[in-house]
Design a protein around this motif. Sequence first.
Motif, mmCIF file in Angstrom:
data_model
loop_
_atom_site.group_PDB
_atom_site.id
_atom_site.type_symbol
_atom_site.label_atom_id
_atom_site.label_comp_id
_atom_site.label_asym_id
_atom_site.label_seq_id
_atom_site.Cartn_x
_atom_site.Cartn_y
_atom_site.Cartn_z
ATOM 1 N N ASP B 24 0.900 -1.393 0.371
ATOM 2 C CA ASP B 24 0.000 -0.289 -0.045
ATOM 3 C C ASP B 24 1.040 1.117 -0.171
ATOM 4 O O ASP B 24 0.466 2.182 -0.122
ATOM 5 C CB ASP B 24 -0.789 0.176 1.122
ATOM 6 C CG ASP B 24 -2.509 -0.867 1.241
ATOM 7 O OD1 ASP B 24 -2.245 -1.224 -0.635
ATOM 8 O OD2 ASP B 24 -2.708 -1.236 1.823
ATOM 9 N N ASP B 25 1.946 1.206 0.302
ATOM 10 C CA ASP B 25 3.043 2.329 -0.239
ATOM 11 C C ASP B 25 2.405 3.050 -1.523
ATOM 12 O O ASP B 25 3.026 4.580 -2.012
ATOM 13 C CB ASP B 25 4.388 1.723 -0.276
ATOM 14 C CG ASP B 25 4.919 2.330 1.937
ATOM 15 O OD1 ASP B 25 4.382 2.281 2.471
ATOM 16 O OD2 ASP B 25 5.401 1.697 1.567
ATOM 17 N N GLY B 26 2.013 2.601 -2.591
ATOM 18 C CA GLY B 26 2.093 3.010 -3.709
ATOM 19 C C GLY B 26 2.373 2.146 -4.956
ATOM 20 O O GLY B 26 3.124 2.970 -6.131
ATOM 21 N N LYS B 27 3.217 0.849 -4.634
ATOM 22 C CA LYS B 27 4.049 0.776 -6.082
ATOM 23 C C LYS B 27 3.555 0.541 -7.497
ATOM 24 O O LYS B 27 3.927 0.806 -8.465
ATOM 25 C CB LYS B 27 5.038 -0.416 -5.648
ATOM 26 C CG LYS B 27 6.017 -0.274 -4.652
ATOM 27 C CD LYS B 27 6.488 -1.924 -4.597
ATOM 28 C CE LYS B 27 5.449 -2.963 -3.929
ATOM 29 N NZ LYS B 27 4.895 -2.735 -2.030
ATOM 30 N N SER B 28 2.040 -0.360 -7.135
ATOM 31 C CA SER B 28 1.226 -0.428 -8.127
ATOM 32 C C SER B 28 1.197 0.992 -9.464
ATOM 33 O O SER B 28 0.839 0.681 -10.302
ATOM 34 C CB SER B 28 0.614 -1.196 -7.860
ATOM 35 O OG SER B 28 1.233 -2.306 -7.188
ATOM 36 N N THR B 29 0.334 1.794 -8.435
ATOM 37 C CA THR B 29 0.132 3.450 -8.467
ATOM 38 C C THR B 29 1.173 4.156 -8.930
ATOM 39 O O THR B 29 0.801 4.585 -10.419
ATOM 40 C CB THR B 29 -0.665 3.850 -7.711
ATOM 41 O OG1 THR B 29 -1.036 3.133 -6.633
ATOM 42 C CG2 THR B 29 -1.336 5.253 -8.212
ATOM 43 N N ALA B 64 -3.372 1.135 -10.497
ATOM 44 C CA ALA B 64 -3.029 0.484 -9.828
ATOM 45 C C ALA B 64 -3.073 -1.737 -10.084
ATOM 46 O O ALA B 64 -2.197 -2.875 -10.208
ATOM 47 C CB ALA B 64 -3.237 -0.206 -8.272
ATOM 48 N N ASN B 153 6.261 9.377 -1.022
ATOM 49 C CA ASN B 153 4.925 9.010 -1.380
ATOM 50 C C ASN B 153 4.065 9.457 -1.157
ATOM 51 O O ASN B 153 4.322 9.922 0.308
ATOM 52 C CB ASN B 153 4.895 8.069 -2.557
ATOM 53 C CG ASN B 153 3.845 7.776 -3.175
ATOM 54 O OD1 ASN B 153 2.968 8.295 -3.295
ATOM 55 N ND2 ASN B 153 2.794 7.031 -3.199
ATOM 56 N N LYS B 154 2.490 9.763 -1.295
ATOM 57 C CA LYS B 154 1.699 10.597 -0.910
ATOM 58 C C LYS B 154 1.676 11.689 -0.441
ATOM 59 O O LYS B 154 1.281 12.121 0.998
ATOM 60 C CB LYS B 154 1.022 9.201 -0.100
ATOM 61 C CG LYS B 154 0.513 7.818 -0.121
ATOM 62 C CD LYS B 154 -0.333 6.996 0.042
ATOM 63 C CE LYS B 154 0.089 5.800 -0.616
ATOM 64 N NZ LYS B 154 -0.801 4.812 0.269
ATOM 65 N N LEU B 157 -1.272 13.653 1.336
ATOM 66 C CA LEU B 157 -1.808 13.904 2.307
ATOM 67 C C LEU B 157 -1.082 14.101 3.692
ATOM 68 O O LEU B 157 -1.732 14.400 4.502
ATOM 69 C CB LEU B 157 -2.012 11.783 2.850
ATOM 70 C CG LEU B 157 -2.874 11.072 1.265
ATOM 71 C CD1 LEU B 157 -2.360 9.827 2.155
ATOM 72 C CD2 LEU B 157 -3.899 11.807 1.538
ATOM 73 N N ALA B 191 2.459 9.432 -5.550
ATOM 74 C CA ALA B 191 2.013 9.296 -7.754
ATOM 75 C C ALA B 191 0.381 8.950 -7.947
ATOM 76 O O ALA B 191 0.067 8.861 -9.490
ATOM 77 C CB ALA B 191 2.487 7.272 -7.009
ATOM 78 N N ARG B 192 -0.931 8.992 -6.807
ATOM 79 C CA ARG B 192 -2.083 8.785 -7.182
ATOM 80 C C ARG B 192 -2.185 10.071 -8.215
ATOM 81 O O ARG B 192 -2.830 10.076 -9.396
ATOM 82 C CB ARG B 192 -2.836 8.709 -5.818
ATOM 83 C CG ARG B 192 -4.221 8.249 -6.319
ATOM 84 C CD ARG B 192 -5.421 8.387 -5.639
ATOM 85 N NE ARG B 192 -5.132 10.368 -5.035
ATOM 86 C CZ ARG B 192 -6.033 10.562 -3.853
ATOM 87 N NH1 ARG B 192 -6.733 9.574 -3.247
ATOM 88 N NH2 ARG B 192 -6.014 12.121 -4.372
HETATM 89 N N1 LIG Z 1 -3.670 9.565 -1.496
HETATM 90 C C1 LIG Z 1 -2.807 9.418 -2.287
HETATM 91 N N2 LIG Z 1 -2.854 7.471 -2.140
HETATM 92 C C2 LIG Z 1 -1.955 7.014 -3.062
HETATM 93 C C3 LIG Z 1 -0.702 7.368 -3.642
HETATM 94 N N3 LIG Z 1 -0.824 6.557 -4.358
HETATM 95 C C4 LIG Z 1 -0.950 4.767 -4.148
HETATM 96 N N4 LIG Z 1 -2.472 5.508 -3.427
HETATM 97 C C5 LIG Z 1 -3.457 5.427 -2.675
HETATM 98 O O1 LIG Z 1 -2.729 3.905 -2.091
HETATM 99 C C6 LIG Z 1 -3.428 2.592 -1.905
HETATM 100 C C7 LIG Z 1 -2.061 1.566 -2.144
HETATM 101 O O2 LIG Z 1 -1.502 1.762 -3.257
HETATM 102 P P1 LIG Z 1 -0.998 0.203 -4.303
HETATM 103 O O3 LIG Z 1 -0.392 1.177 -4.969
HETATM 104 O O4 LIG Z 1 -1.760 -0.504 -4.827
HETATM 105 O O5 LIG Z 1 -0.044 0.066 -2.797
HETATM 106 P P2 LIG Z 1 1.033 -0.773 -3.191
HETATM 107 O O6 LIG Z 1 0.401 -2.256 -2.471
HETATM 108 O O7 LIG Z 1 2.661 -0.597 -3.014
HETATM 109 O O8 LIG Z 1 1.404 -1.685 -5.129
HETATM 110 C C8 LIG Z 1 -4.582 2.360 -3.511
HETATM 111 O O9 LIG Z 1 -5.577 2.712 -2.582
HETATM 112 C C9 LIG Z 1 -3.684 3.946 -3.854
HETATM 113 O O10 LIG Z 1 -5.173 4.593 -3.933
HETATM 114 C C10 LIG Z 1 -0.173 9.241 -3.393
HETATM 115 O O11 LIG Z 1 0.142 9.457 -3.627
HETATM 116 N N5 LIG Z 1 -2.098 10.346 -2.590
#
Ligand SMILES: Nc1nc2c(ncn2[C@@H]2O[C@H](COP(=O)(O)OP(=O)(O)O)[C@@H](O)[C@H]2O)c(=O)[nH]1
Lengths: 301, 424
Positions: B24-29, B64, B153-154, B157, B191-192
């Motif tokens: 959930d750190d945002g890798k896939s995003t 993602a 990232n993020k 927030l 990333a989002r």
């Molecule tokens: N607010 C915010 N949410 C993000 C960001 N990047 C990713 N997310 C959210 O974090 C959650 C997990 O992201 P995901 O890419 O699936 O994480 P992964 O497990 O590292 O691949 C998702 O609900 C994304 O929409 C960002 O830069 N800002």
Amino acid sequence: MEDFSLNHLKELEAEAIFVMREVAAQFENPCLLFSGGKDSIVMAYLAKKAFFPARIPFPFLHIDTGHNFVEALEFRDQLVSELGVKLVVGSVQESIDSGKAVEESGYNASRNKLQTGTLLDAIETNKFDAALGGGRRDEEKARAKERFFSHRDEFGQWDPKNQRPELWHLFNGKKHIGEHFRVFPISNWTEMDVWQYIYQENITLPSLYYTHQRECFFRDGQWLAYAPFMKLKPNEKVEVHTVRCRTIGDITCTGLTLSHADTIEEIITEIAATRVTERGSRADDKRSEAAMEDRKKEGYF
Amino acid sequence: MNTDSTKGYLDMQLLRFTTAGSVDDGKSTLIGRLLYDSKAIFEDQMEAIERASKGRGEEEVNLALLTDGLRAEREQGITIDVAYRYFATPKRKFIIADTPGHIQYTRNMVTGASTANVAVILIDARNGVIEQTRRHAYIANLLQIPHIVACINKMDLVDFDEAVYNKIKADFVEVERKLGIHDVHYVPISARDGDNVVDKSTKTPWYTGPTFLDLIETIELRRDKNLDDRRFPVQLVIRPMREAFHDYRGYAGKIAGGIWKPGQKVKVLPSGFETEVEAIDFGGDEIEMAFPPQSVTIRLKDEIDISRGDMLVDPACAPYAEQDIDMMVCWFNEKPLIERGKYIIKHTTNEVRAIIKEIKYKVNINTIENIYDDKKVSLNDIACISVKTTKPLFFDSYKKNRVTGSVIIIDEGTNETVGAGMIL
Ligand SMILES: Nc1nc2c(ncn2[C@@H]2O[C@H](COP(=O)(O)OP(=O)(O)O)[C@@H](O)[C@H]2O)c(=O)[nH]1
């Protein structure tokens, strides 16, 4: 100053050649799967480079669905004789005639799925212990996790949860009796890389890849080549258009692109501008989102 | 097509990177965004993920989903294996080893890291540097990935707060120092929403550095390979047996180190014979020079008995040729590593049997401390071991050369790859 770097095509080429040589070194009886499409033509070209001036040390295996473009078969025979390699043909028609395979019926009948059984039979009868394929990881989601050396159990199946980790360029081709490997030297290439490489190396392709006039019909959002054995739906009609093939496989599921491109550069320009993946033009992948994955598990390329 | 853009494309360099971060750190995003913004996503793929997003009851298209591979994983909503993705910009072609966080994490990250030039480590701005961040940095360093990009990232927030970014950066610099990592770059992103991913964000006026894409497009790769010590593991002997090439005898392989030219002196290992490079062949042409990672065929002045597994090297700086070898291993198998156990070791084009002489210590990768009293090396563990091989290997330390310093360990019974080793 010399910067000792390779362009990406040269680096991908070096990687693919390394993998092919590993196959020649690690296996007793490998073969190269030759479909007649541009990916397998590039594979043949790479194999020639890998072992030059020796001949390619393994035969080509063509799984013939019986539904080929004439041009593709002519091209195949010409290439094989130029390279001096042996050609082994596995015939889907024979599998059907002998009752091992059952022909699909209906409008979307295709022999693509039947290739799996014929391929596994050919591997078994010829005792091939490795089959080199031109699969690329960018083609489809299920392929993104495929290894260079992909281990298959004695039923030819691929277990996505139990693949060997693959590190650096150290490939583990060890196996038990009855098992075999599929090996994908151009795993890391994209469709664009393949076309650019064909351009860079000036590789000859079958005329089908360039613009030509062909009888075709429109189904499910794309143009398909018409052949007399194909069943048309009431609202479909055969028309002649100026087209080229994006991939070449079985006629029944090779999508056509309306195009006037008659050089590689023009094709590249077209592809750069296209917004549909190459597999998007293959009818068989559209059947279900996980179509490819299902066929892989069964032992399809 | 104008030939300029054809040429431009042909001049691209290849960069391989791996992504690391907790779930959930945002890798896939981030990857989804890169693919999307670089137009590597096609219409049919986009339609498929739009459908999938709707199917999951999500309002916005979830980028993602693009990188979620196999069905079993889709159904469980997790990713469990290394997947490879591709995209290109006019400057470079990128290969991403996408290594999702989960139980198999260490194994996956080590696998993805083995071929990477760059490690992209994601840090959630709300959580800062946590235990897992240290673990990722440790693995990146263990695998000697030459460059690290720390993406904070993020940022959306934390209101794009510079103080938050600076604090996280300072904490990571601490990790850097402790591990002795050299080339680290930092970038605040969302990333989002795409801030500082491809385009510069207006929300971070205090950040004057490059965007994430700028960084990976420009990181200098020249020093990533060993150009100093000539190493050529022989893969195959090419003997054409054809009229036209009656006396041809060449050694096929991939250059593992140094710059090779005709006329140079070479030493053949293990025989120790010395001779000269007669010519370097590639696909029918003689070439003037070859360097890593080119695959070529080398011909020598003298006829010497050479076979697969031998190595051609610079006589002035030969590698070690020894049977007692110390290495760091990462264990990949459910069956633990057995002290005194026998395994097969694959090193360059060589394959030998080996016995594990001693498990020296295990590493607690969360605290980065060595453990001497618990020597059970199980799945995902990292340890320092000594092995003895049945015949000498020709190797360098992994730090010096990632090709001649790496091995894989294979179970003799199952043929599975059970471990990866980095020679000390
Ligand atoms: N607010 C915010 N949410 C993000 C960001 N990047 C990713 N997310 C959210 O974090 C959650 C997990 O992201 P995901 O890419 O699936 O994480 P992964 O497990 O590292 O691949 C998702 O609900 C994304 O929409 C960002 O830069 N800002």
